[in-house]
Design an enzyme around this catalytic site. Structure first.
Site, mmCIF file in Angstrom:
data_model
loop_
_atom_site.group_PDB
_atom_site.id
_atom_site.type_symbol
_atom_site.label_atom_id
_atom_site.label_comp_id
_atom_site.label_asym_id
_atom_site.label_seq_id
_atom_site.Cartn_x
_atom_site.Cartn_y
_atom_site.Cartn_z
ATOM 1 N N PHE A 187 12.461 -22.724 -12.084
ATOM 2 C CA PHE A 187 12.365 -21.909 -13.136
ATOM 3 C C PHE A 187 11.433 -22.185 -14.290
ATOM 4 O O PHE A 187 11.676 -21.736 -15.588
ATOM 5 C CB PHE A 187 14.001 -21.802 -13.626
ATOM 6 N N GLY A 192 12.591 -21.902 -3.298
ATOM 7 C CA GLY A 192 13.817 -21.305 -2.870
ATOM 8 C C GLY A 192 13.809 -19.841 -2.844
ATOM 9 O O GLY A 192 14.749 -19.169 -2.567
ATOM 10 N N ALA A 219 4.246 -14.653 -3.789
ATOM 11 C CA ALA A 219 3.987 -13.667 -2.627
ATOM 12 C C ALA A 219 2.682 -13.215 -2.460
ATOM 13 O O ALA A 219 2.170 -13.031 -1.485
ATOM 14 C CB ALA A 219 5.173 -12.783 -2.440
ATOM 15 N N THR A 231 15.663 -12.411 1.456
ATOM 16 C CA THR A 231 14.922 -13.487 0.391
ATOM 17 C C THR A 231 14.631 -12.497 -0.857
ATOM 18 O O THR A 231 14.923 -13.058 -1.912
ATOM 19 C CB THR A 231 13.912 -14.171 0.888
ATOM 20 N N LYS A 263 4.480 -7.320 -5.304
ATOM 21 C CA LYS A 263 4.137 -7.383 -6.572
ATOM 22 C C LYS A 263 5.148 -8.797 -7.304
ATOM 23 O O LYS A 263 4.473 -9.333 -8.370
ATOM 24 C CB LYS A 263 4.689 -6.330 -7.572
ATOM 25 N N GLU A 288 11.202 -13.026 -11.188
ATOM 26 C CA GLU A 288 11.538 -13.025 -12.488
ATOM 27 C C GLU A 288 12.301 -11.603 -13.102
ATOM 28 O O GLU A 288 12.893 -11.799 -13.928
ATOM 29 C CB GLU A 288 10.464 -13.430 -13.448
#
Lengths: 289, 321, 696
Positions: free
Chosen positions: C235, C462, C505, C587, C654, C658
């Site tokens: 995070f 994760g 990604a 996911t 994209k 978050e």
């Protein structure tokens, strides 16, 4: 320039996936690579890569022959012990064989670590009075169906006994104060937080950890439901969530989603997988019913 | 953690005999927490967790609860569910299922405060840890602290939920020590901090809590806990109430407050304001005012005075429905 | 059929549910010694002496490294990038903040190290501490984080405000947040001789750790290897190495044994970063019909005295709505605190709370439905950068989420719905987060047996990297999903950037995609036989210069507020998000869920509190720093809106890590207003802020 390397002569030997993790753990501890010379070829084993077959014999800082009746892992372990502690005063014949190898081995390793840095500060003067050795206790823990003998100080938690001494790292440490649930195990039939449980107080009770939940290759229905419903992201709280959920269904006090949420609130998930965890638990409940 | 010795007590006598050498441990949820923080440093732990003090049985009109009964077993026991739902509710609102599976009745009575200044050994000032050192919470961040029963030396809150119900129910604590056995009324068991916040109970050195008894009570019961999270959090305010309404008049009332007192807070003044009255919002409000009449807020916890009143009014409203 | 997009179960799922996924501190290392950091009791000043005698007298203690007697590291604070931190490696006597490391104790067992650490005492000449942003001396930083100017001006703010029929001016505050990933920060350092170092570290960026350790210890980068196969959440806190990482390596060198150092949960409040306090002043104006005429968003956040971090809370304000007159600024106040850092949706999480709350306030001032007000001010280009959006399906997000939620039934007036003691309120907000990409490399091996191995030195926090990259590779190689292995988490693999900023990604996916295409071509050139290995370095899509690239979303929330007790519960959430190509529907949804849960925490419970005198963190553990528990989180409905984006990168994704934590906290705050009529401009919205009168 290359990493410190030792050479072992042993025959027969070939890389065995079951043995490799232990060998690599010892190599990490020793800070060295290992060349293994057998009659049928030579291997290079490093701490973090698959073993590689070498065309030529490797250079070495030290070589040794693995004694009769010993395994490579035992020889490496003895070397590590020798690094850590002064050689024992009395020997059985076999210990002598291993230890003598190990002592030489450790010297070789220290040698290749080079001289101490010049900027290293002078070691602190030895304290006048060494504090007394805390008492240690011989205990037996029944974990996942097998009895595990340990010698521990009384201040060792069940969690640290599992993780640091028994190699059962599936049970997680997230807070060490009973506030996150990552360390949840079954103590008999009950779910408890193993960080708040002393190991010396854990004898005589069947302890089940996440490693003991699946039947061989067949996942426990709760584990399968967590995979299917994506009941985790980073996975660190997951063993605790699963152990808690399995016990919760057995307790029988929570049925609706809201009741399950309440009765799972001792298990934090920082990734925020909560809705999926609830879905997984309710699916597992239906599967079990 | 400081190193310490470990003795498993085989029976009650052995536990009492060994007591001068060490400190009792049972569930460990509080002891291990505070030992790991360095707040308590026993030289020897005497493990009493295997003693046969795990029964819950009817005793006269009331009930007798072994000191080693786990919180979860107590909460779900039919006798408690039927006769003392306020205790069951209080227990089930405390901590988490895992902790409740470990924590014992006796241990819960002795639960230490959650005052962050008490828990953080880096603060030199804490009269509870180091008598005479001062109190960092007064003038510090004291949102979780007590508004009732505080002193210039300490405003730390008793954090237990179970204790609030025990106080309302007029429990009796039975102890066994080097000089024999004795009974202590629950409301007298915990002491106010006064000048000696390091003393928290009337328990004498070497005394072991062996069981708790509850008398029969009449009336509807409820425990209401208000906290920041929906679960797994200590109370900002809580109320344990037992209200016996007959023919439209309150015949008997038992009121205790949690999260706001330096000890489990029995509010006799509130009870006096209720008995003889017909249940109504105005009467409940008057009782709440009476309960909090002596309250003293700090800058960051003064809201608890109003919150405790509303919590009590809500709890009384629930049981008078 | 395409594998990309399918809701595959995680390839690492079995390891995670059986407890066999190995996190950094769990790496088996024989003879490992345990190190514990000794944190300072004092807050700020000069360290005069550290007494280590009692610790050294303890059995099993191998070494105590302390300020004044620790090995000297001349390059201890040479940063490799602006995101690297100034570290506290026992090199000097300056005490900057409470809990700062003053020593490291190494012992043969964890318990012995922990105990000995408690026996180390330090003497400090203390100085007073400054802890509050208001009243502090604010200065203008050079950059508002890694992406942007601190200040922008578009149009004429004064004219825009003068032209406004309706205006809102309000100040919003967000507190310190701690990341608190469930996995404690941890490092195992193992030297091989003097020149080679292997580190098993809990990190979001293995190469950042490698490079920093190489710099600090004067090693060749090639000789430092950093491994992390599973990360237990980050995070932002694991984005760059903190002091404990080199301290572990320093300790291992000193004792001639591998050393394991696990930071405690309490220490993680100070030693591994936090989200800084923000104070955000907003002024908004709109005309009679609700068209925005002016926005001013002034952000002041805290930083530490010895390093700098900017929470860029006003960045989204420059592009999110159409408005001719927009002024934004970022200022910092230096305090005697530990270093703040990136925290899930840095900037946008706090910035959208303030901006979207102000939008709700202005909607009420103008008496326009909050959703209609957003639609009225929809931006079709990035008006600050003067660029078109590469894609923007925000309108579809508004439509789909509001329909699923039933928003059209909402009554505008506050306190218009009730359920027993509970007042019921509905709120909504826009969510947005930029779509980024960085260069990355990937290696693909197609084996003679028809299986493939794809390797990238990236991380899986994760987020699903293992799984989604396998899916990307399966499509490109035409090899079955279960015959491909994706490897990550090792600096021996091709280099990739840190996993942060919702860009893995896009970054790694694109590198994998092109590498797979090349490997397939290579194999075809060889007649389709044998084994081929291809490595490809992928650059950022050139279209990043031409287009504004952002993920978008719309989130709708129902809350219940107890009228007497002030308790707030989130009872319903519907969020619709457009983030380009979805690589794995399962996911992706999980990431969005997680972001929304963070917003629930941020809106209602999370706050790191410092003692007003010493600055020591009061909320030192997970009992006092509240993160949401199961009971705080309702079922959350996530709608994934189709979005095709040919510009953003090779895989068209994209990023979604978050955006879930943007907007939603404002939607909750607005729902609380709708329920109660009371506007809380200071997070978290705890009951004491709603009492004594839940009415406005």
């Amino acid at each position: 320039m290359r990493r410190p390397r030792v050479l072992a002569f042993i025959d027969p030997w070939s890389p065995d996936p079951a043995e490799l993790p232990a060998i690599q753990a010892h190599l990490r501890g020793l800070g060295a690579e290992l060349g293994v010379v057998t009659k049928r070829g030579t291997w290079l084993v490093t701490p973090d890569d698959p073993p590689a077959r070498l065309a030529e014999a490797p250079e070495a800082d030290r070589s040794f022959e693995v004694a009769d009746g010993a395994t490579l892992v035992e020889a490496l372990a003895a070397a590590g012990d020798a690094m850590r502690t002064p050689a024992p005063m009395t020997f059985t014949r076999r210990e002598w064989a291993l230890t003598s190898i190990a002592a030489g081995f450790s010297l070789a390793l220290f040698g290749c670590k080079g001289k101490p840095h010049e900027d290293k500060p002078a070691p602190a003067p030895p304290p006048v009075v060494k504090a007394p050795m805390p008492p240690e206790y011989d205990i037996v823990l029944s974990v996942n169906g097998s009895d595990r003998k340990l010698k521990v100080e009384a201040r060792v938690s069940l969690l640290d006994a599992l993780r640091e001494r028994l190699g059962l790292t599936g049970t997680k440490k997230g807070c060490d104060h009973g506030q996150c649930g990552a360390c949840t195990v079954h103590f008999g039939e009950r779910r408890i937080k193993s960080c708040m449980q002393l190991a010396v107080m854990s004898q005589g009770m069947k302890i089940t950890t996440i490693e003991g939940l699946a039947q061989g290759d067949t996942l426990h229905p709760m584990q399968a439901a967590f995979v299917a419903h994506d009941g985790f992201q980073c996975g660190y709280c997951t063993p605790g969530q699963i152990m808690s959920a399995v016990a919760m269904l057995a307790e029988g006090h929570a049925k609706t989603d809201d009741e399950v949420r309440e009765m799972m609130s001792g298990n934090l998930c920082r990734c925020g997988a909560y809705p999926n965890i609830i879905a997984a638990i309710q699916a597992a409940r239906k599967g079990a019913a | 953690m400081e190193p310490f010795g470990y003795i498993a007590a085989a029976d009650e006598k052995m536990a009492i005999d060994e007591a001068p050498r060490g400190t009792f441990i049972a569930g460990g949820t509080n002891m291990v927490d505070y030992m790991r923080l360095g707040v308590i440093k026993p030289t020897t732990l005497i493990d009493v967790s295997r003693l046969p003090l795990t029964n819950i049985e009817a005793a006269g009109d009331g009930v007798k609860i072994g000191a080693l009964v786990r919180n979860s077993d107590l909460a779900y026991h039919p006798l408690i569910q039927q006769k003392y739902p306020v205790l069951a509710e209080a227990l089930l609102s405390g901590a988490s299922p895992q902790i409740r599976n470990m924590a014992t009745t006796g241990g819960n009575i002795l639960q230490r405060t959650r005052c962050p200044y008490f828990r953080d050994m880096h603060y030199a000032q804490c009269n509870k840890r180091q008598p005479g050192s001062g109190c960092a919470a007064i003038g510090g961040f004291n949102r979780s602290h007590a508004v009732l029963g505080g002193s210039p030396a300490c405003i730390a809150t008793n954090p237990s939920d179970m204790n609030v119900a025990m106080a309302a129910l007029d429990a009796t604590v039975h102890v066994h020590g080097p000089s024999g056995e004795r009974d202590i009324a629950f409301v007298d068991f915990h002491t106010l901090p006064g000048d000696h916040p390091e003393v928290e109970t009337v328990l004498q050195p070497g005394e072991l809590i062996t069981y708790v008894t509850l008398p029969a009570v009449t009336g509807k019961q409820h425990y209401l806990k208000v906290r920041d999270r929906a679960s797994f959090a200590f109370a900002l305010a809580s109320a344990a109430v037992v209200l016996d309404v007959q023919g439209g008049t309150i015949h008997g009332a038992r009121v205790a407050l949690g999260g706001v007192g330096t000890k489990p807070w029995r509010a006799k003044e509130a009870e006096a304001a209720l008995v003889g009255q017909a249940p109504s919002p105005a009467v409940f409000a008057k009782a709440a005012d009476a309960a909090l009449a002596g309250a003293k807020g700090q800058p960051t916890n003064a809201f608890k005075i109003e919150l405790a009143k509303r919590t009590l009014v809500r709890a009384l409203t629930e049981v008078s429905k | 059929m395409s594998e990309v997009g399918k809701p595959h179960d995680r390839v690492d799922g079995r390891l995670k549910v059986t407890g066999t996924a190995t996190y950094a501190a769990e790496t088996p290392v024989a003879n490992v010694a345990h190190a514990v950091i000794v944190s300072s009791a004092a807050s700020h000043g000069t360290i005069k002496a550290v007494d280590t005698r009692a610790a050294l007298a303890q059995p099993g203690v191998l070494a105590v490294l302390a300020v004044g007697a620790a090995p000297k590291l001349p390059d201890a604070n040479k940063k490799n990038s602006p995101q690297d931190k100034i570290l506290q490696l026992l090199q000097d006597d300056a005490l900057h903040y409470p809990d700062q490391p003053v020593a490291v104790v190494v012992a043969d067992t964890l318990e012995r190290a922990q105990h000995a650490a408690m026996l180390v005492a330090s003497q400090v000449t203390e100085e007073p501490v400054a802890l509050e942003v208001p009243g502090g001396e604010a200065y203008k930083p050079e950059h508002a984080g890694p992406r942007g100017e601190p200040d922008t001006t578009r149009g004429d703010l004064a004219a825009g405000l003068a032209a406004a029929k309706f205006k809102v001016a309000a100040t919003y505050r967000t507190p310190v947040h701690n990341h608190h990933p469930m996995e404690l920060h941890a490092t195992i350092a193992a030297w091989q001789g003097d020149k080679f170092l292997t580190v098993y570290d809990a990190t979001q960026g293995i190469f950042n750790v490698r490079d920093r350790l190489a710099t600090i210890f004067g090693l060749d980068k090639k000789n430092v290897r950093v491994i992390d196969k599973f990360v237990g959440g980050g995070f932002g806190s694991k984005g760059s190495p903190w002091s404990h990482v080199p301290l572990a390596a320093m300790a291992a060198k000193q004792v001639g044994r591998p050393v394991k150092l696990v930071v405690t949960r309490q220490q993680m409040c100070s030693l591994t970063g936090h989200r800084p306090v923000t104070v955000q002043e907003l002024q908004l104006g709109c005309d009679e019909k609700g068209a925005l005429t002016a926005i001013e968003h002034k952000v002041t956040s805290e930083t530490c005295r010895f390093d700098e971090f900017v929470e860029p809370s006003a960045i989204q304000t420059r592009m999110i709505y159409s408005c001719p007159n927009v002024v934004t600024s970022h200022r910092l106040v230096k305090l005697d605190i530990a270093t703040p850092t990136f925290t899930r949706a840095p900037g946008e999480a706090t910035g959208t709370y303030a901006l979207e709350s102000a939008m709700d306030e202005l909607a009420y001032a103008a008496n326009i439905d909050p959703l209609a007000f957003r639609i009225k001010n929809y931006s079709t280009t990035d008006e600050q950068e003067k660029k078109p959006f590469s894609s923007k399906e925000l309108m579809a997000c508004y439509t789909k989420a509001s329909e699923a939620f039933g928003w059209s039934k909402r009554k505008m007036a506050p306190r218009s719905q009730r359920d027993g003691n509970w007042l019921v309120g509905w709120g909504m907000a826009t969510a947005t987060y930029p779509a980024r990409q960085m260069p990355a490399s990937a290696r693909v091996t197609i084996k003679a047996d028809g299986t493939a191995v794809v390797q990238v030195g990236t991380q899986d926090l994760g987020t699903g990297t293992y799984t989604v990259m396998t899916q990307v590779a399966a499509d490109e190689l035409g090899i079955a999903f279960d015959r491909i292995t994706f490897e990550l988490g090792d600096t021996a693999l091709p280099e990739a950037p840190l996993s942060a900023g919702s860009m893995t990604a896009a970054t790694v996916g694109s590198a994998v995609k092109i590498a797979c295409q090349k490997a397939k071509q290579e194999l075809a050139m060889r007649g389709g036989k044998g084994e081929v290995t291809v490595e490809h370095h992928n650059e950022v899509s050139k279209d990043h210069d031409k287009f504004a690239m952002h993920s978008h979303g719309a989130v709708f929330v129902e809350v219940k507020v107890d009228e007497d007790l002030g308790l707030v519960r989130v009872s319903r959430v519907v969020g619709a998000y457009a983030g380009g190509q979805i690589l794995n529907a399962k996911t992706a949804r999980s990431q969005l869920l997680g972001g929304v849960v963070w917003s629930i925490g941020m809106a209602l419970v999370e706050e790191t509190v410092r003692d007003p005198k010493t600055g020591r963190v009061i909320t030192r553990d997970l009992a006092d720093y509240h993160v949401p528990v199961h009971a705080d989180v309702p079922d959350i409905q996530i709608i994934m809106v189709d979005e095709k984006d040919p510009h953003v990168n090779e895989v068209g994704a994209k990023g979604l890590g978050e955006i879930g934590n943007t907007g939603a906290s404002a939607a909750i705050a607005s729902a609380v207003f709708h329920a109660t009529g009371k506007r809380i401009r200071d997070l978290p919205i705890r009951l004491d802020k709603l009492l004594p009168d839940v009415h406005a």
